[in-house]
Design a protein around this motif. Structure first.
Motif, PDB file in Angstrom:
ATOM      1  N   LEU A  60     -74.351  93.855  56.774  1.00 33.49           N
ATOM      2  CA  LEU A  60     -74.272  94.446  58.111  1.00 33.49           C
ATOM      3  C   LEU A  60     -75.341  93.892  59.047  1.00 33.49           C
ATOM      4  CD1 LEU A  60     -73.418  98.146  57.200  1.00 33.49           C
ATOM      5  CD2 LEU A  60     -71.918  96.440  58.255  1.00 33.49           C
ATOM      6  N   GLY A  61     -76.429  93.404  58.480  1.00 34.11           N
ATOM      7  CA  GLY A  61     -77.457  92.784  59.308  1.00 34.11           C
ATOM      8  C   GLY A  61     -76.938  91.551  60.038  1.00 34.11           C
ATOM      9  N   LYS A  62     -75.889  90.940  59.500  1.00 29.09           N
ATOM     10  CA  LYS A  62     -75.260  89.786  60.149  1.00 29.09           C
ATOM     11  C   LYS A  62     -74.029  90.206  60.952  1.00 29.09           C
ATOM     12  CE  LYS A  62     -76.703  86.856  56.269  1.00 29.09           C
ATOM     13  NZ  LYS A  62     -76.251  85.976  55.162  1.00 29.09           N
ATOM     14  N   ALA A  63     -73.269  91.148  60.392  1.00 20.10           N
ATOM     15  CA  ALA A  63     -71.992  91.523  61.013  1.00 20.10           C
ATOM     16  C   ALA A  63     -72.177  92.289  62.321  1.00 20.10           C
ATOM     17  CB  ALA A  63     -71.159  92.354  60.038  1.00 20.10           C
ATOM     18  N   ASN A  64     -73.118  93.212  62.368  1.00 12.80           N
ATOM     19  CA  ASN A  64     -73.280  94.037  63.570  1.00 12.80           C
ATOM     20  C   ASN A  64     -73.600  93.226  64.827  1.00 12.80           C
ATOM     21  OD1 ASN A  64     -72.631  96.422  62.346  1.00 12.80           O
ATOM     22  ND2 ASN A  64     -74.722  97.154  62.132  1.00 12.80           N
ATOM     23  N   PRO A  65     -74.608  92.363  64.803  1.00  9.97           N
ATOM     24  CA  PRO A  65     -74.884  91.571  66.011  1.00  9.97           C
ATOM     25  C   PRO A  65     -73.703  90.674  66.394  1.00  9.97           C
ATOM     26  CG  PRO A  65     -76.734  91.481  64.483  1.00  9.97           C
ATOM     27  CD  PRO A  65     -75.601  92.121  63.744  1.00  9.97           C
ATOM     28  N   PHE A  66     -72.988  90.180  65.391  1.00  8.25           N
ATOM     29  CA  PHE A  66     -71.851  89.306  65.680  1.00  8.25           C
ATOM     30  C   PHE A  66     -70.760  90.057  66.436  1.00  8.25           C
ATOM     31  CE2 PHE A  66     -67.865  87.220  65.048  1.00  8.25           C
ATOM     32  CZ  PHE A  66     -68.155  85.868  65.064  1.00  8.25           C
ATOM     33  N   PHE A  67     -70.371  91.244  65.932  1.00 12.80           N
ATOM     34  CA  PHE A  67     -69.301  91.989  66.579  1.00 12.80           C
ATOM     35  C   PHE A  67     -69.741  92.578  67.919  1.00 12.80           C
ATOM     36  CE2 PHE A  67     -67.317  91.812  62.389  1.00 12.80           C
ATOM     37  CZ  PHE A  67     -65.993  91.577  62.745  1.00 12.80           C
ATOM     38  N   ALA A  68     -71.037  92.751  68.101  1.00  9.82           N
ATOM     39  CA  ALA A  68     -71.534  93.173  69.412  1.00  9.82           C
ATOM     40  C   ALA A  68     -71.445  92.007  70.397  1.00  9.82           C
ATOM     41  CB  ALA A  68     -72.972  93.661  69.303  1.00  9.82           C
ATOM     42  N   LYS A  69     -71.900  90.840  69.961  1.00 13.72           N
ATOM     43  CA  LYS A  69     -71.920  89.658  70.831  1.00 13.72           C
ATOM     44  C   LYS A  69     -70.514  89.217  71.244  1.00 13.72           C
ATOM     45  CE  LYS A  69     -73.539  84.872  70.967  1.00 13.72           C
ATOM     46  NZ  LYS A  69     -74.269  83.803  70.214  1.00 13.72           N
ATOM     47  N   HIS A  70     -69.534  89.339  70.329  1.00 10.65           N
ATOM     48  CA  HIS A  70     -68.186  88.835  70.580  1.00 10.65           C
ATOM     49  C   HIS A  70     -67.208  89.942  70.983  1.00 10.65           C
ATOM     50  CE1 HIS A  70     -70.008  85.578  68.235  1.00 10.65           C
ATOM     51  NE2 HIS A  70     -69.145  84.781  68.858  1.00 10.65           N
ATOM     52  N   LYS A  71     -67.724  91.082  71.390  1.00 10.52           N
ATOM     53  CA  LYS A  71     -66.864  92.207  71.764  1.00 10.52           C
ATOM     54  C   LYS A  71     -65.916  91.832  72.905  1.00 10.52           C
ATOM     55  CE  LYS A  71     -67.136  96.950  73.592  1.00 10.52           C
ATOM     56  NZ  LYS A  71     -66.666  96.665  74.964  1.00 10.52           N
ATOM     57  N   LYS A  72     -66.435  91.247  73.956  1.00  9.40           N
ATOM     58  CA  LYS A  72     -65.587  90.907  75.111  1.00  9.40           C
ATOM     59  C   LYS A  72     -64.509  89.900  74.729  1.00  9.40           C
ATOM     60  CE  LYS A  72     -65.775  89.511  79.968  1.00  9.40           C
ATOM     61  NZ  LYS A  72     -64.557  88.667  79.851  1.00  9.40           N
ATOM     62  N   TYR A  73     -64.897  88.884  73.962  1.00  2.00           N
ATOM     63  CA  TYR A  73     -63.924  87.875  73.546  1.00  2.00           C
ATOM     64  C   TYR A  73     -62.794  88.511  72.735  1.00  2.00           C
ATOM     65  CZ  TYR A  73     -61.766  84.348  70.596  1.00  2.00           C
ATOM     66  OH  TYR A  73     -60.839  83.576  69.937  1.00  2.00           O
ATOM     67  N   ILE A  74     -63.136  89.360  71.781  1.00  6.40           N
ATOM     68  CA  ILE A  74     -62.124  89.981  70.911  1.00  6.40           C
ATOM     69  C   ILE A  74     -61.224  90.914  71.718  1.00  6.40           C
ATOM     70  CG2 ILE A  74     -61.778  91.492  68.922  1.00  6.40           C
ATOM     71  CD1 ILE A  74     -64.426  90.377  67.790  1.00  6.40           C
ATOM     72  N   GLU A  75     -61.816  91.693  72.630  1.00  3.72           N
ATOM     73  CA  GLU A  75     -61.012  92.576  73.483  1.00  3.72           C
ATOM     74  C   GLU A  75     -60.041  91.768  74.342  1.00  3.72           C
ATOM     75  OE1 GLU A  75     -63.693  96.563  74.313  1.00  3.72           O
ATOM     76  OE2 GLU A  75     -64.083  94.757  75.507  1.00  3.72           O
ATOM     77  N   ASP A  76     -60.527  90.667  74.897  1.00  2.00           N
ATOM     78  CA  ASP A  76     -59.686  89.834  75.755  1.00  2.00           C
ATOM     79  C   ASP A  76     -58.490  89.255  74.998  1.00  2.00           C
ATOM     80  OD1 ASP A  76     -61.260  90.324  77.934  1.00  2.00           O
ATOM     81  OD2 ASP A  76     -62.339  88.410  77.857  1.00  2.00           O
ATOM     82  N   LEU A  77     -58.677  89.029  73.688  1.00  2.00           N
ATOM     83  CA  LEU A  77     -57.575  88.519  72.872  1.00  2.00           C
ATOM     84  C   LEU A  77     -56.369  89.450  72.927  1.00  2.00           C
ATOM     85  CD1 LEU A  77     -59.176  87.270  69.518  1.00  2.00           C
ATOM     86  CD2 LEU A  77     -57.889  85.904  71.148  1.00  2.00           C
ATOM     87  N   PHE A  78     -56.662  90.764  72.943  1.00  2.95           N
ATOM     88  CA  PHE A  78     -55.599  91.760  72.862  1.00  2.95           C
ATOM     89  C   PHE A  78     -55.163  92.272  74.236  1.00  2.95           C
ATOM     90  CE2 PHE A  78     -57.694  91.728  68.792  1.00  2.95           C
ATOM     91  CZ  PHE A  78     -56.678  91.905  67.880  1.00  2.95           C
ATOM     92  N   LEU A  79     -56.018  92.107  75.234  1.00  3.42           N
ATOM     93  CA  LEU A  79     -55.733  92.676  76.551  1.00  3.42           C
ATOM     94  C   LEU A  79     -55.230  91.653  77.562  1.00  3.42           C
ATOM     95  CD1 LEU A  79     -58.861  95.010  76.872  1.00  3.42           C
ATOM     96  CD2 LEU A  79     -56.557  95.651  76.165  1.00  3.42           C
ATOM     97  N   SER A  80     -55.590  90.399  77.349  1.00  2.00           N
ATOM     98  CA  SER A  80     -55.231  89.372  78.329  1.00  2.00           C
ATOM     99  C   SER A  80     -53.911  88.695  77.954  1.00  2.00           C
ATOM    100  CB  SER A  80     -56.340  88.317  78.413  1.00  2.00           C
ATOM    101  OG  SER A  80     -55.955  87.267  79.269  1.00  2.00           O
TER     102      SER A  80
END
Length: 247
Positions: A60-80
């Motif tokens: 989780l020390g690696k996963a948490n910052p990653f999913f925080a940093k890429h939140k906008k990109y991942i959301e855009d995948l599903f919303l755009s």
């Protein structure tokens, strides 16, 4: 990309939840051993708790910052409706697979499964903590769990240099209290290093505006009352994609 990141999010979600469930299970084992006045069982449970927390912290020390940093990109995948940039992370993918599936593989299994399925030595996860006190506590517990002088010393006493007394009984409660007093702060800090990232991971997923995640979200009332302090504030800052302030 939607399929890829949906799978990644599900693995991340599973890592957060199983961290909380596994930590609770090991803590229950510690309490059962204490109430049952069983020193051996107490040490084995504490050792398992340390290994479990170190494993969760490592992932989780690696996963948490990653999913925080890429939140906008991942959301855009599903919303755009526009074609999304192709973005994958083999490293994180392997880390999440490792957390869920890693085990001691036989030679036949090593030829069959990817390297991510092979468990590392416990020291690998402990080193990620960068905490010498945890390593010391773990080594102490191993000496009691494994056949060694520490595992039989509890039955021995001496009233003179040339005399050793052997007793079939030992003061389990006194031994447990002494051990806990020595490592209480260290183990308490370690437990926080596992459950805080897990809770924050679930809080982070609650912020994701993705329809496929709806059934995986926990009600905010279960998470908002949990104080995750600076760790959560840091994830929020990362997810905002703002530049860090100059120091």
């Amino acid at each position: 990309m939607q399929e890829y990141w949906t799978e990644m999010i599900y693995r991340y979600h599973l890592t957060c939840l199983t961290t909380l469930l596994r930590t609770k299970k090991w803590l229950n084992s510690v309490f059962i051993a204490y109430k049952g006045k069983d020193y051996y069982l107490f040490c084995v449970a504490l050792r398992g708790l340390i290994e479990s927390c170190a494993d969760s912290f490592y992932t989780l020390g690696k996963a948490n910052p990653f999913f925080a940093k890429h939140k906008k990109y991942i959301e855009d995948l599903f919303l755009s409706s526009h074609m999304a940039e192709i973005r994958i992370s083999s490293e994180l993918e392997n880390e999440l697979i490792h957390f869920i599936f890693a085990r001691k593989l036989s030679r036949a299994e090593q030829r069959k499964y990817p390297e991510a399925h092979q468990a590392e030595q416990v020291r690998h996860y402990l080193n990620a903590l960068n905490n010498d006190k945890v390593v010391k506590a773990y080594s102490h517990l191993c000496q009691i769990s494994h056949p060694s002088f520490e595992s039989i010393n509890i039955f021995l006493s001496s009233d003179s240099p040339n005399n050793i007394n052997l007793s079939s009984n030992c003061d389990d409660m006194k031994l447990m209290i002494n051990l806990w007093e020595e490592y209480e702060e260290t183990i308490g800090t370690l437990i926080n290093q596992a459950i805080t990232p897990a809770i924050c991971g679930l809080k982070l997923l609650n912020l994701y505006q993705i329809e496929c995640l709806t059934s995986y979200k926990l009600e905010d009332k279960f998470l908002n009352n949990l104080n995750c302090g600076k760790y959560w504030e840091n994830l929020l800052f990362i997810s905002s994609n703002k530049k860090a302030p100059k120091t």
